[in-house]
Design a protein around this motif. Structure first.
Motif, PDB file in Angstrom:
ATOM      1  N   VAL A  77      97.665 -46.781  80.526  1.00 23.53           N
ATOM      2  CA  VAL A  77      98.305 -48.087  80.325  1.00 23.53           C
ATOM      3  C   VAL A  77      99.644 -48.119  81.040  1.00 23.53           C
ATOM      4  N   PHE A  78     100.397 -47.038  80.954  1.00 24.07           N
ATOM      5  CA  PHE A  78     101.715 -46.972  81.582  1.00 24.07           C
ATOM      6  C   PHE A  78     101.613 -47.104  83.097  1.00 24.07           C
TER       7      PHE A  78
ATOM      8  N   ARG B 246      99.434 -48.478  84.929  1.00 21.08           N
ATOM      9  CA  ARG B 246      99.044 -49.828  85.367  1.00 21.08           C
ATOM     10  C   ARG B 246     100.227 -50.789  85.339  1.00 21.08           C
ATOM     11  N   ARG B 247     101.205 -50.485  84.500  1.00 24.16           N
ATOM     12  CA  ARG B 247     102.328 -51.398  84.300  1.00 24.16           C
ATOM     13  C   ARG B 247     103.528 -51.066  85.175  1.00 24.16           C
ATOM     14  N   VAL B 248     103.713 -49.784  85.523  1.00 29.51           N
ATOM     15  CA  VAL B 248     104.916 -49.332  86.227  1.00 29.51           C
ATOM     16  C   VAL B 248     104.537 -48.906  87.637  1.00 29.51           C
TER      17      VAL B 248
ATOM     18  N   GLN C  89     107.333 -41.168  79.336  1.00 28.94           N
ATOM     19  CA  GLN C  89     107.946 -42.271  78.588  1.00 28.94           C
ATOM     20  C   GLN C  89     108.957 -41.738  77.568  1.00 28.94           C
TER      21      GLN C  89
END
Length: 486
Positions: free
Chosen positions: A49-50, A52-54, A118
């Motif tokens: 998920v990370f 894909r976002r960053v 994170q």
């Protein structure tokens, strides 16, 4: 090549290379034991998920190619094996490119972990380990003398580390300036150790002496590392002693141990011989007499040294700024960072206690039972354990949650969901599951004010802590409610 070689620091090189590698061993063991339940495919903050976002440019990592728990395990084991060979000194016995490649592999693998870690990897000692691993890659092997420019960069690293910590205290909480910070710190620090309560109960005048000595050790002594031989060795010795004091008084992962290792870079062979000779240990420079370094090695070391000198502008400016940042990386590679710790001191300790029940109704008649964490205070009778240099990432997150950090709630609600599912990898992060692997019907989180028991209270009750219920943080949740919150 006299201007390039530091022949009198061969023992220091051996200590620093093996010491930094030993910390990497601890770090990769933590990756293998904790990363998947915290950040894996089904973790609290899943890496897929990370990423894909960053964007990649903000956090370069091997896991940008693809993430799987299997790849993570491969990275963890590869890092662990390489680090163990360096602790044993095997790459250092070859030509200088062998330890260089080995340490750069460690740096690259751990960078891949940190850059997708994170909040669970948002600690200053992650950047410290990465910077240290990168620098010691260029110390060479037993075939050549240690390069003086790399040693100087290690001295500069320790100076930044200690001076940054000293300045952030002096500029921050007034309790450091009026010498009262240790009236509170041993009680409210993130992860107390087995001796922390005894440190807290020391007379207050002695606490004031501790703070004053800390200011001297962090604001003055580090400059001695830049002085000629014996003076630098004395300065390094003072840093080692003060760091050992911190090791005894708390659990700060590998921060103190790595600082001790790096400070040894300023101790020359004559000082090692003098100190170890007292206990009957003969100091022999590893590898005997070193030959001239190959030209390619000189060129690479000078290029890397020039790069690090250029990058030093950013942490230097930060040290001089009235708005000093604490534990800041100025590039995604975590090279030449700013460091600091405890610019503010917490006066009261708030602990988040997680409870579960099998009762169908979570109301007044429900029987709630507490989950036990490995390091953070919970059971008021339990003696805290010494975990450092190992890092309990979940427990540290719980401390920040107790401070009211809203960013920690992003993983805490999923954590409660994992408890409701009786997820085995998550439960293995804990010391005690009151339901023995079975699912509770409800979970909740309460907050308590904790303080150390005074000697008279300890004699009467047997408790090491006294706690006071301060209310609910999160009311009773079941799986359906958690699912709606995600």
């Amino acid at each position: 090549m006299e201007w390039f070689d530091a022949d009198g620091y061969t023992v220091a090189r051996a200590v620093v290379q093996r010491g930094v590698a030993a910390v990497y061993v601890v770090a990769f063991v933590a990756v293998l034991r904790q990363f998947r339940p915290l950040l894996g495919e089904h973790g609290l903050l899943p890496v897929p998920v990370f990423v894909r976002r960053v964007p990649w440019r903000s956090s370069p990592s091997l896991f940008r190619w693809r993430y799987s728990d299997g790849l993570l395990v491969a990275v963890g084991w590869a890092g662990l094996v390489v680090a163990l060979t360096l602790v044993a000194g095997l790459p250092q016995a070859g030509p200088p490119w062998v330890p260089m490649v080995a340490f750069l592999v460690l740096w690259g693998l751990y960078l891949s972990v940190v850059n997708v870690g994170q909040v669970f990897y948002g600690f200053g000692w992650e950047s410290l380990l990465l910077e240290a691993g990168f620098l010691v890659a260029f110390l060479g092997s037993d075939d050549v003398a240690p390069p003086v420019t790399v040693l100087a960069l290690l001295w500069w690293l320790v100076l930044r580390l200690e001076l940054g910590a000293g300045l952030i205290k002096w500029r921050g909480d007034p309790a450091w300036r009026d010498l009262t910070a240790l009236y509170y710190h041993h009680e409210t620090q993130p992860m107390p150790g087995p001796l922390s309560r005894l440190f807290h109960l020391l007379p207050r005048p002695l606490h004031r002496v501790e703070v004053a000595a800390n200011h001297v050790a962090q604001l003055g002594v580090p400059f001695l590392l830049l002085a000629p031989g014996p003076v630098a060795s004395v300065g390094a010795g003072v840093i080692v002693v003060t760091q050992l004091w911190l090791v005894l008084s708390g659990n700060f992962a590998w921060l103190n141990w790595l600082t001790i290792v790096l400070a040894c870079a300023a101790v020359d062979d004559r000082a090692w011989a003098a100190v170890l000779g007292v206990v009957g240990v003969d100091v022999v420079a590893p590898g005997g007499s070193a030959g001239d370094p190959p030209l390619w090695f000189v060129a690479v070391v000078l290029a890397v040294s020039a790069l690090c000198v250029g990058l030093s502008w950013f942490p230097l400016r930060n040290l001089l700024s009235r708005h000093q940042r604490m534990n800041a990386s100025f590039n995604v590679w975590h090279l030449v960072n700013a460091y600091g710790a405890f610019g503010s001191i917490t006066r009261r300790r708030t602990e988040v206690v997680v409870e579960g029940t099998r009762s169908a109704d979570p109301g007044a008649g429900a029987q709630w039972q507490e989950y036990g964490f490995r390091g953070k205070p919970g059971d008021v009778r339990r003696l805290p354990r010494q975990f450092a240099p190992y890092h309990l990432r979940l427990d540290w997150g719980m401390w920040f949650l107790g401070l009211g950090s809203s960013t920690q709630l992003r993983w805490f609600v999923p954590f409660l969901g994992r408890l409701l599912e009786a997820d085995r990898p998550t439960l293995r992060l804990l010391a005690h599951d009151p339901f023995d692997g079975e699912r509770p019907r409800w979970v909740r989180a309460r907050t308590y004010r904790y303080r150390y028991a005074r000697p008279a209270e300890r004699r009467v009750t047997g408790q090491r802590w006294v706690r006071e219920d301060t209310g609910l943080l999160i009311d009773a949740l079941d799986l359906a409610t958690v699912a709606r919150r995600r």
